[in-house]
Design an enzyme around this catalytic site. Structure first.
Site, PDB file in Angstrom:
ATOM      1  N   CYS A  61      34.658  43.730  37.446  1.00 19.77           N
ATOM      2  CA  CYS A  61      34.706  44.357  38.754  1.00 19.77           C
ATOM      3  C   CYS A  61      33.605  45.400  38.817  1.00 19.77           C
ATOM      4  O   CYS A  61      32.540  45.210  38.244  1.00 19.77           O
ATOM      5  CB  CYS A  61      36.084  44.945  39.033  1.00 19.77           C
ATOM      6  SG  CYS A  61      36.565  46.245  37.880  1.00 19.77           S
ATOM      7  N   MET A  62      33.846  46.508  39.453  1.00 23.12           N
ATOM      8  CA  MET A  62      32.795  47.504  39.646  1.00 23.12           C
ATOM      9  C   MET A  62      32.547  48.349  38.407  1.00 23.12           C
ATOM     10  O   MET A  62      31.460  48.870  38.219  1.00 23.12           O
ATOM     11  CB  MET A  62      33.153  48.397  40.842  1.00 23.12           C
ATOM     12  CG  MET A  62      33.119  47.655  42.153  1.00 23.12           C
ATOM     13  SD  MET A  62      33.911  48.555  43.507  1.00 23.12           S
ATOM     14  CE  MET A  62      35.642  48.369  43.115  1.00 23.12           C
TER      15      MET A  62
END
EC number: 2.7.1.-
Length: 474
Positions: A27-28
Site C-alpha cells: 500500500c502507501m
C-alpha cells in the site's frame, strides 16, 4: 548494495526465506506478505531490521517501511523470491516517517486486542478483492471526470471543436475500460482470494455481462419472466458466484484423475457455475442489489441532515475497526445503477473532521513537541484523504480528540446531507482528493461540507478535546 536492496534481503530472510513467500502486495507505506508457513517467520528479527518502522502480525504480515521506498522494496522482494506482486495504492511522499511509526505502533496494539471472527475474515476478503483495484478506480474516475467537464463546456458553448469531442470520446473509452469490465476484474480478484483459478473467476464475471444477448434473443429471468439485463446482480452476484466456483473447483480437483483434470475440472466448473450464475444468482443478486440501492438512497434522501450527521459521525469508528471496506461494493452498485454514490461524499467528512481536530491539537498543544512532530507528518496527507496516520498516531491514542473528530465529521455529513444530491462518480480517496470525482458539478457543495467538517472538528477539539497533560506535557 542500496538501502532498498538491503531491506528487501533482510526482510525476506526474516520471513523464512524466499521459498516461504507466497505473494506480495503493498500500500502507501506497508509491504504486505502472504507466507506459506507462519512458523518459519522470525518476528523478533523482522522488527529489529534497520529501516523497518513497524510490523503488524495479521493474516498478511504487514511490514511498515514508510512512503517513497515501499514500492521499490516490494518489487525487489518479489524479484528475489519469485512471488507474485500486486499493488494496492501508491504514494510518493517524503516526510512523515515519525508519524507512520507512531501510527502503526498503536495500530498493532489495537489490532492485537481484537478477536479474529468470521465477520472479520469476510471483511478481509472484501478488502483483498477491491484494494488492488483502487488505483484503477481513481485513475478511471479522474479521466471520466475530465471527460465530463469537457463535455459540459462543449454543451454550454464555452469551448468548441470536433477535436475536443474526439478527446472526450477517447477519454470515455479509457474510463470504460475499467468500469464496463469491472465484473471481470472482480471475478479475477475474487478467485485469487477464494483460492480458485483467476481465469475461471474472470470468465464468471464476464458471463454476467451477457455478451451477444440481444432484445430479439433475450434470456429470461426465471422468477419474473422479464428479460435478464446485462450486469444484473452487479459485483455482489459475481463475488458470490466465484465463491461457489472455488468450492466446486477444489472439490473436483480432489476427485478427477490427474490425467484428465486439466480438461474436465475447468469445463465442468464453468458449465455448472455459469448456468447457476445466469439463471439463479443474477436474478436473486439483482433483487438484493436493487433493494440495497433503494434503501440507501431513501435513507440519505429522506433523512437529509440527520442521516448525514449519523453517517459522518460514525464512519471514523468503522474505519478504525476495519468495517469500512464493506461499503466498497455498495458504492460500486450505487454508481452502476444511478451514476454516482451519495454515500461516499458524506463518509468522506469523517476524515475532514479528523483534520479539523488535528489542526486544533496543533494550535492548542503547542508545547507538546512529540505531538507536533507527529502532526507534521500526519496532517498534510490527512487533507488528501489518507487518514490512517492521524487515526492511529494521533486521535485514537489520545482518546478525546477521536470523539471530537467524529462530531466534526457529523457536522460535515449533516451539511452534505442537507444540501443533497452531492455524489461521487467513482470510488476514490476522500478529502480534497475526492473533489474531481464529484458528480453533477456539485463541487461548491462538497467544499462547503469539507469546510464545515474542518470547522466542527476544530471547534469541538479546541474547547473539549484536550487535557492539561496534552497541552503541557512534563
Amino acid at each position: 548494495m542500496s538501502k532498498e536492496e538491503r531491506l528487501a534481503k533482510d526482510i525476506t530472510h526474516a520471513l523464512g526465506g524466499s521459498q516461504n513467500i507466497s505473494n506480495i502486495i503493498h500500500c502507501m507505506t506497508r509491504v504486505r506478505i502472504k507466507v506459506h508457513n507462519d512458523a518459519k517467520v522470525n518476528y523478533d528479527e523482522l522488527k529489529s531490521i534497520n529501516g523497518v518502522l513497524g510490523v503488524v502480525e495479521d493474516e498478511r504480515i504487514q511490514v511498515v517501511v514508510g512512503p517513497g521506498i515501499v514500492n521499490k522494496v516490494a518489487k525487489l522482494m518479489a524479484d528475489q523470491s519469485g512471488a507474485t506482486l500486486a499493488e494496492e495504492t501508491t504514494e510518493n511522499q517524503s516526510y512523515k516517517s515519525q508519524a507512520e511509526k507512531r501510527a502503526y505502533e498503536h495500530k498493532k496494539q489495537f489490532q492485537s486486542q481484537r478477536k479474529q471472527s468470521k465477520w472479520n475474515k469476510v471483511l478481509k476478503s472484501i478488502a483483498n478483492i477491491f484494494i488492488p483495484l483502487i488505483p484503477a478506480f481513481i485513475g478511471a474516475g479522474l479521466i471520466g471526470g475530465i471527460a465530463a467537464i469537457l463535455s459540459n463546456l462543449l454543451t454550454a458553448g464555452s469551448i468548441s471543436g470536433q477535436w475536443i469531442q474526439q478527446i472526450v470520446t477517447v477519454l470515455n473509452v479509457i474510463k470504460d475500460g475499467m468500469l464496463f469490465y469491472l465484473a471481470i476484474f472482480t471475478g479475477i480478484n475474487s478467485a485469487k482470494v477464494f483460492g480458485a483459478t483467476p481465469g475461471l473467476g474472470g470468465v464468471i464475471g464476464g458471463t454476467t455481462l451477457l455478451t451477444g444477448i440481444t432484445d430479439e434473443n433475450p434470456i429470461k429471468n426465471i422468477f419474473t419472466g422479464e428479460h435478464l439485463a446485462a450486469g444484473q446482480g452487479g459485483i455482489i452476484g459475481v463475488i458470490f458466484a466465484v465463491w461457489l466456483l472455488s468450492m466446486v473447483e477444489k472439490r473436483l480437483h480432489k476427485i478427477i484423475p490427474n490425467s484428465i483434470d486439466i480438461i474436465v475440472t475447468p469445463t465442468i466448473t464453468l458449465l455448472l457455475i455459469g448456468l447457476l450464475t445466469i439463471f439463479i444468482i443474477m436474478p436473486l443478486a439483482g433483487f438484493v442489489s436493487d433493494g440495497l440501492v433503494y434503501v440507501i438512497n431513501w435513507i440519505i434522501g429522506v433523512g437529509g441532515i440527520f442521516s448525514g450527521f449519523i453517517i459522518g459521525a460514525f464512519f471514523l469508528p468503522l474505519v478504525m475497526l476495519g468495517l469500512h471496506h464493506i461499503f466498497t461494493p455498495i458504492h460500486i452498485e450505487l454508481i452502476n445503477q444511478t451514476g454516482s454514490t451519495y454515500l461516499l461524499p458524506i463518509a468522506a467528512m469523517a476524515g475532514a473532521g479528523q483534520v479539523g481536530a488535528a489542526i486544533a491539537l496543533w494550535v492548542r498543544c503547542g508545547k507538546n513537541k512529540e505531538l507536533r512532530n507527529t502532526l507534521k507528518g500526519a496532517l498534510p496527507v490527512g487533507f488528501l484523504g489518507i487518514g490512517e496516520p492521524l487515526i492511529y498516531g494521533v486521535t485514537l491514542p489520545l482518546g478525546r480528540p477521536f470523539f471530537t473528530a467524529c462530531i466534526g465529521g457529523g457536522v460535515g455529513g449533516a451539511v452534505i446531507g442537507g444540501i443533497g444530491h452531492i455524489g461521487a462518480t467513482a470510488v476514490g480517496p476522500s478529502g480534497i482528493s475526492l473533489l474531481p470525482l464529484i458528480a453533477n458539478n456539485m463541487y461548491l457543495g462538497y467544499i462547503v461540507g469539507l469546510l464545515a467538517a474542518y470547522a466542527g472538528g476544530f471547534i469541538f477539539t479546541y474547547f473539549f478535546g484536550t487535557t492539561k497533560e496534552m497541552r503541557n506535557p512534563e
